[in-house]
Design an enzyme around this catalytic site. Sequence first.
Site, PDB file in Angstrom:
ATOM      1  N   ASN A  74      73.898  -0.144  35.931  1.00  0.00           N
ATOM      2  CA  ASN A  74      74.728  -0.746  37.201  1.00  0.00           C
ATOM      3  C   ASN A  74      73.469  -1.570  37.901  1.00  0.00           C
ATOM      4  O   ASN A  74      73.903  -1.997  38.907  1.00  0.00           O
ATOM      5  CB  ASN A  74      74.842   0.603  37.983  1.00  0.00           C
ATOM      6  CG  ASN A  74      76.287   1.238  37.403  1.00  0.00           C
ATOM      7  OD1 ASN A  74      77.198   0.500  37.251  1.00  0.00           O
ATOM      8  ND2 ASN A  74      76.279   2.580  37.221  1.00  0.00           N
ATOM      9  N   ARG A  85      59.528  -4.621  30.901  1.00  0.00           N
ATOM     10  CA  ARG A  85      60.947  -4.560  30.354  1.00  0.00           C
ATOM     11  C   ARG A  85      61.024  -5.615  29.252  1.00  0.00           C
ATOM     12  O   ARG A  85      61.750  -5.568  28.148  1.00  0.00           O
ATOM     13  CB  ARG A  85      61.901  -5.039  31.576  1.00  0.00           C
ATOM     14  CG  ARG A  85      63.298  -4.994  30.967  1.00  0.00           C
ATOM     15  CD  ARG A  85      64.295  -4.801  32.120  1.00  0.00           C
ATOM     16  NE  ARG A  85      64.063  -3.754  32.941  1.00  0.00           N
ATOM     17  CZ  ARG A  85      63.647  -3.723  34.414  1.00  0.00           C
ATOM     18  NH1 ARG A  85      63.355  -5.071  34.569  1.00  0.00           N
ATOM     19  NH2 ARG A  85      63.402  -2.599  35.004  1.00  0.00           N
ATOM     20  N   ASP A 142      64.929   3.022  31.406  1.00  0.00           N
ATOM     21  CA  ASP A 142      64.699   3.594  32.469  1.00  0.00           C
ATOM     22  C   ASP A 142      63.032   3.090  32.959  1.00  0.00           C
ATOM     23  O   ASP A 142      62.215   2.834  31.776  1.00  0.00           O
ATOM     24  CB  ASP A 142      64.722   5.126  32.532  1.00  0.00           C
ATOM     25  CG  ASP A 142      64.505   5.434  33.792  1.00  0.00           C
ATOM     26  OD1 ASP A 142      65.455   5.444  34.878  1.00  0.00           O
ATOM     27  OD2 ASP A 142      63.704   6.476  34.182  1.00  0.00           O
ATOM     28  N   THR A 143      63.116   2.775  34.127  1.00  0.00           N
ATOM     29  CA  THR A 143      61.652   2.371  34.423  1.00  0.00           C
ATOM     30  C   THR A 143      60.988   3.060  35.531  1.00  0.00           C
ATOM     31  O   THR A 143      61.793   3.485  36.302  1.00  0.00           O
ATOM     32  CB  THR A 143      61.649   0.891  34.819  1.00  0.00           C
ATOM     33  OG1 THR A 143      62.383   0.104  33.609  1.00  0.00           O
ATOM     34  CG2 THR A 143      60.414   0.232  35.278  1.00  0.00           C
ATOM     35  N   ASP A 165      58.247  -5.283  42.794  1.00  0.00           N
ATOM     36  CA  ASP A 165      57.800  -6.704  42.424  1.00  0.00           C
ATOM     37  C   ASP A 165      56.890  -7.279  43.418  1.00  0.00           C
ATOM     38  O   ASP A 165      55.838  -7.789  42.964  1.00  0.00           O
ATOM     39  CB  ASP A 165      58.951  -7.755  42.131  1.00  0.00           C
ATOM     40  CG  ASP A 165      59.503  -7.352  40.489  1.00  0.00           C
ATOM     41  OD1 ASP A 165      58.811  -6.471  40.022  1.00  0.00           O
ATOM     42  OD2 ASP A 165      60.449  -7.863  40.259  1.00  0.00           O
TER      43      ASP A 165
HETATM   44  P1  IMP Z   1      65.615   2.633  37.056  1.00  0.00           P
HETATM   45  O1  IMP Z   1      65.803   4.157  37.317  1.00  0.00           O
HETATM   46  O2  IMP Z   1      65.190   2.416  35.505  1.00  0.00           O
HETATM   47  O3  IMP Z   1      66.717   1.837  37.685  1.00  0.00           O
HETATM   48  O4  IMP Z   1      64.257   2.135  37.913  1.00  0.00           O
HETATM   49  C1  IMP Z   1      63.712   2.741  38.930  1.00  0.00           C
HETATM   50  C2  IMP Z   1      63.291   1.913  40.234  1.00  0.00           C
HETATM   51  O5  IMP Z   1      62.184   1.220  39.576  1.00  0.00           O
HETATM   52  C3  IMP Z   1      64.038   0.941  40.682  1.00  0.00           C
HETATM   53  O6  IMP Z   1      65.049   1.090  41.839  1.00  0.00           O
HETATM   54  C4  IMP Z   1      63.369  -0.012  41.157  1.00  0.00           C
HETATM   55  O7  IMP Z   1      62.944   0.173  42.451  1.00  0.00           O
HETATM   56  C5  IMP Z   1      61.824  -0.057  40.238  1.00  0.00           C
HETATM   57  N1  IMP Z   1      61.936  -1.080  39.341  1.00  0.00           N
HETATM   58  C6  IMP Z   1      62.633  -0.916  37.925  1.00  0.00           C
HETATM   59  N2  IMP Z   1      62.194  -1.910  37.265  1.00  0.00           N
HETATM   60  C7  IMP Z   1      61.444  -2.619  38.041  1.00  0.00           C
HETATM   61  C8  IMP Z   1      60.777  -4.089  38.105  1.00  0.00           C
HETATM   62  O8  IMP Z   1      61.101  -4.728  37.127  1.00  0.00           O
HETATM   63  N3  IMP Z   1      60.230  -4.491  39.030  1.00  0.00           N
HETATM   64  C9  IMP Z   1      60.002  -3.848  40.140  1.00  0.00           C
HETATM   65  N4  IMP Z   1      60.448  -2.504  40.324  1.00  0.00           N
HETATM   66  C10 IMP Z   1      61.177  -2.111  39.227  1.00  0.00           C
END
Ligand code: IMP
Length: 196
Positions: A8, A177, A68-69, A151
């Site tokens: 989302n 990513r 997931d990041t 970022d």
């Molecule tokens: P998610 O659970 O994978 O959506 O990501 C968790 C959180 O990590 C996001 O809400 C962002 O705050 C941070 N995040 C994910 N990808 C990036 C990125 O490419 N750059 C900076 N912050 C990121």
Amino acid sequence: MELVFATNNKHKLEEVKKILNNKFKILSLNDINCFEEIPETQKTIKGNASQKAHYIYDKYKKNCFADDTGLEIEALNGEPGVYSARYAGENCSFEDNVKKVLQKLEGIKNRKARFKTVISLIINNKEYLFEGIINGTVIDKKRGKSGFGYDPIFLPDGFNKTFAEMLPEEKNKISHRALATQKLINFLENIRQFRQ
Ligand code: IMP
């Protein structure tokens, strides 16, 4: 081949579409009439990626992937890690999370950190995982307006610009990513060759 990207997060959707560069047709959750929050309640980045992809596959029966990041900061024992999205609390903003990280790192010399992305791909009920990691440091003040999340405070090793100071195409060449997505592309291209 058509794949649903189970996210989302419109920033991620944009980034991944750019990285994939029309090599594969990507459908968003809106395209499959999914307007709900996808649960991510696992204790690891890999667990969450897998949970999100399985949720969509099981409910919509469409080949899909999810990522997931997390930002893992060495001096904070890997925090915020899997809690990166809600580090400063439920419904917090990117800004709140950045503030919390900077506060926790006040006075700390070791600024080493890394972004880690795990992509879970499900094709015909079989799961495949791809990982991308980029090392860097967390600076002490925000720099740049581009990108999202952490970022503005992340300086990748070997560069003098934060991710938020880079053009999208610069970030998309080197990011966590991008690395995970490139592995996904290689895999999908191999399958395609195998099928032809
Ligand atoms: P998610 O659970 O994978 O959506 O990501 C968790 C959180 O990590 C996001 O809400 C962002 O705050 C941070 N995040 C994910 N990808 C990036 C990125 O490419 N750059 C900076 N912050 C990121």
